[in-house]
Write a protein that holds these residues in place. Structure first.
Motif, PDB file in Angstrom:
ATOM      1  N   UNK A 148      45.038  95.815  74.831  1.00  0.00           N
ATOM      2  CA  UNK A 148      44.382  94.512  74.678  1.00  0.00           C
ATOM      3  C   UNK A 148      45.441  93.444  74.382  1.00  0.00           C
ATOM      4  N   UNK A 149      45.472  92.393  75.183  1.00  0.00           N
ATOM      5  CA  UNK A 149      46.469  91.336  74.994  1.00  0.00           C
ATOM      6  C   UNK A 149      46.430  90.759  73.577  1.00  0.00           C
ATOM      7  N   UNK A 150      45.247  90.704  72.990  1.00  0.00           N
ATOM      8  CA  UNK A 150      45.108  90.137  71.640  1.00  0.00           C
ATOM      9  C   UNK A 150      45.805  90.985  70.575  1.00  0.00           C
ATOM     10  N   UNK A 151      46.050  92.251  70.894  1.00  0.00           N
ATOM     11  CA  UNK A 151      46.724  93.134  69.932  1.00  0.00           C
ATOM     12  C   UNK A 151      48.054  92.549  69.482  1.00  0.00           C
ATOM     13  N   UNK A 152      48.810  91.999  70.438  1.00  0.00           N
ATOM     14  CA  UNK A 152      50.181  91.583  70.141  1.00  0.00           C
ATOM     15  C   UNK A 152      50.222  90.387  69.200  1.00  0.00           C
ATOM     16  N   UNK A 153      49.267  89.490  69.342  1.00  0.00           N
ATOM     17  CA  UNK A 153      49.184  88.374  68.405  1.00  0.00           C
ATOM     18  C   UNK A 153      48.839  88.848  67.005  1.00  0.00           C
ATOM     19  N   UNK A 154      47.932  89.830  66.929  1.00  0.00           N
ATOM     20  CA  UNK A 154      47.589  90.405  65.624  1.00  0.00           C
ATOM     21  C   UNK A 154      48.797  91.125  65.023  1.00  0.00           C
ATOM     22  N   UNK A 155      49.548  91.811  65.874  1.00  0.00           N
ATOM     23  CA  UNK A 155      50.753  92.497  65.392  1.00  0.00           C
ATOM     24  C   UNK A 155      51.751  91.495  64.809  1.00  0.00           C
ATOM     25  N   UNK A 156      51.887  90.357  65.478  1.00  0.00           N
ATOM     26  CA  UNK A 156      52.812  89.316  65.007  1.00  0.00           C
ATOM     27  C   UNK A 156      52.481  88.862  63.588  1.00  0.00           C
ATOM     28  N   UNK A 157      51.197  88.861  63.243  1.00  0.00           N
ATOM     29  CA  UNK A 157      50.802  88.359  61.921  1.00  0.00           C
ATOM     30  C   UNK A 157      51.221  89.304  60.800  1.00  0.00           C
ATOM     31  N   UNK A 158      51.337  90.601  61.106  1.00  0.00           N
ATOM     32  CA  UNK A 158      51.719  91.549  60.047  1.00  0.00           C
ATOM     33  C   UNK A 158      53.154  92.049  60.190  1.00  0.00           C
ATOM     34  N   UNK A 159      53.719  91.892  61.389  1.00  0.00           N
ATOM     35  CA  UNK A 159      55.087  92.356  61.649  1.00  0.00           C
ATOM     36  C   UNK A 159      55.759  91.343  62.580  1.00  0.00           C
ATOM     37  N   UNK A 160      56.200  90.213  62.017  1.00  0.00           N
ATOM     38  CA  UNK A 160      56.785  89.160  62.861  1.00  0.00           C
ATOM     39  C   UNK A 160      57.981  89.673  63.669  1.00  0.00           C
TER      40      UNK A 160
END
Length: 217
Positions: A148-160
């Motif tokens: 899911x493309x949205x996964x990567x934005x969520x990942x950025x929030x916890x692991x920049x």
């Protein structure tokens, strides 16, 4: 293949990338059908046919990777069944050498897996790889699969991480395409995620046969 001076973070998939996918393929295609057949009074072929239909419906979703989901759906203790065949869990050659070399270059190393937390624990207990990572991240914790493309934005929030200076390695084309669409610049596929199966199509991506090819000097 990797210009290491331009990389500061290495994100790695687990199954089929660091670990031989033979375990997972054997588990879902042979061991689960065997136990499902025993429980439901089916032949092995009947069990496989029934399960393949269920697998296809869940493929690409978070449920596909969820131990609890399949335990509920199939009436089988999936965590226990994994432990029955955990002797098949195997780290690919040169993975530890690669991780040690990357660590020596002071890169951040993050495991990013779709595997459920229970499956991750079984594999880390068996392989002792956990200590090689700065962080272990399960997609279940973010509520989205890596496809899911949205996964990567969520990942950025916890692991920049920087899209330009991150290397991401995965054996799944849908996952790599999702990462590419998000803008991660340095992507590598895996040519042979299952040591017992033929090499797979790696599509438009550069790919490795072995981690030996990209161990930083």
């Amino acid at each position: 293949m990797v210009t290491w001076q331009n990389i500061d973070t290495v994100m790695l998939d687990m199954d089929g990338t660091l670990l031989d996918l033979h375990f997972d393929n054997h588990f879902w295609l042979e061991h689960v059908p065997l136990r499902f057949a025993e429980k439901n009074g089916l032949t092995l072929e009947q069990a496989k046919e029934t399960l393949m239909k269920r697998y296809r419906k869940a493929e690409g979703t978070l449920d596909w990777y969820c131990v609890d989901y399949w335990t509920e759906q199939l009436g089988l203790d999936i965590e226990m069944l994994k432990q029955e065949v955990d002797h098949l869990i195997a780290v690919f050659p040169y993975v530890v050498d690669f991780l040690d070399a990357v660590r020596s270059k002071n890169k951040r190393i993050v495991l990013v897996t779709n595997a459920h937390g229970k499956a991750l624990k079984i594999k880390m207990d068996r392989t002792r790889l956990g200590g090689h990572f700065d962080r272990l991240i399960c997609s279940h914790d973010l509520g989205l699969p890596k496809e899911d493309l949205s996964f990567w934005g969520e990942l950025q929030t916890i692991e920049p991480f920087s899209k330009q200076t991150t290397l991401f390695i995965d054996d799944s084309l849908p996952v790599l395409r999702s990462a590419h669409a998000y803008g991660i610049a340095n992507l590598l596929a895996v040519i042979k995620p299952d040591s017992k199966a033929p090499a797979k199509d790696v599509g438009e991506f550069k790919a490795i046969q072995s981690f030996r090819q990209i161990i930083p000097a």
